[in-house]
Design an enzyme around this catalytic site. Sequence first.
Site: not given
Ligand code: ARG
Length: 466
Positions: A118, A163-164, A285, A291, A293, A298, A325, A330
């Site tokens: 974490n 403007t506009h 094109s 053309k 482009n 874009e 966490y 993820q």
């Molecule tokens: N792959 C996880 C992420 O991207 C890493 C952390 C995972 N921790 C856990 N307690 N499962 O967040």
Amino acid sequence: MSDKNQVNTAKLSSARFTEATDAFVEEFTASIMFDKRMYKQDIQGSVAHAHMLVKAGILNTEELNSIIDGLAQVEAEMASGKFEWSIAQEDIHMNIEARLTALIGITGKKLHTGRSRNDQVATDIRLYLRDEIDLILPAMKHLQEGIISLAEKEYDTIMPGFTHLQTAQPVTFGHHMMAWYEMITRDVERLVDCRKRVNSMPLGSAALAGTTYPIDRQITADLLHFDRISENSLDGVSDRDFAIEFNAFASIFMMHLSRFSEELVLWSSAQFKFIDLPDRFCTGSSIMPQKKNPDVPELVRGKTGRVYGHLMSLLTLMKSQPLAYNKDNQEDKEPLFDTVDTIKGSLRAFGDMIPAIIVNKEATYAAAKSGFSTATDLADYLVNKGLPFRDAHEVVGLAVAHGVQVKLDLSEMSLETLQGFHASITEDVFKVLTLEGSVAARNHLGGTAPRQVKMAIERAKAALKA
Ligand code: ARG
């Protein structure tokens, strides 16, 4: 060697489980497909963590050296494309640790002492984003320089200001370019500010509450060049607002580029003909041979949408998440990675294209001349002669209506005709009715006078050097 090969590198947490993870779930919950992008940062973080564990008396120097060598080999395998990524090892952290353990044996398993995935992942994303910001900032500077160089070439080129999207008053092309410079400069400021909050180290927060080992977070922070250490472990592992902030910067920046793009698309059209985009930034094109482009602007205009989308994804991802966490987090990576890629690609395209733009001065001049763009100048002239502005506005309105009827610009009317609209008009009126006179008269800080544009360019150059 043989005992090293027996090291169990099986899936994480398996000891607690009575059945294997469902194959689909394994794939569904894995992140290795995309988080492998952070392998360098993950290894960098691990090396710093291992150094700190030695200082804390948890690892000895021999173990440290073995870890460093092993990680160097893992990194080399990943860099060369030889590494065998494993879905069973779920993510970048486990892939690296498993391979390290296979390479160096039991010591590899000691590396994870005093940390959790974490705080590890939170650290990796910050290191990754910091590295990317440090590439994006010079690319933004390159774009700023490109804008300045075009502004310098065209500092007194006259074009209509709108403007506009209706012709309003003449401006200089350089002035128009320097407006883009101002916007991009504010974007740079936002990114520099965002970097401060990115550069804070969550490592040491462990799973959520900190760790019982005698860690020294200052050591890892110094080794990883973090300016700050997160002050709260719960916040450390769960905060993703730095990523949201980066995406907010990116959204504003892309919004600016989309406006810039829109103008380039309009200006390069046969109807405007203000500019020519170099052929290398355009495509043809398959069916219409005439053309050319403006694909690059874009596409940048179009790509703005996905960056806004990623901002919304990240905000929604974090909405209502309880501390600390959660696996939801993820999902922060793919939007963030794609935003980084999009910004970098758009910057590269714009940085190269802008200074190569060819301005068609005749066309911009003719356009400025055709839309009664000096009408305000005539009104200001009458005010100088003593008329209240509202009355002057009325007088000029009548003169313009006449011009529309007889197809003459104000500057093309005879003195007698003009005097017919107001007796106070004398020969000197033609000085203010010319496009050159009109822009030169707006001679104050922020005005469109070529003299002011030159000074703005000098200030910008000095700021970029600083
Ligand atoms: N792959 C996880 C992420 O991207 C890493 C952390 C995972 N921790 C856990 N307690 N499962 O967040």
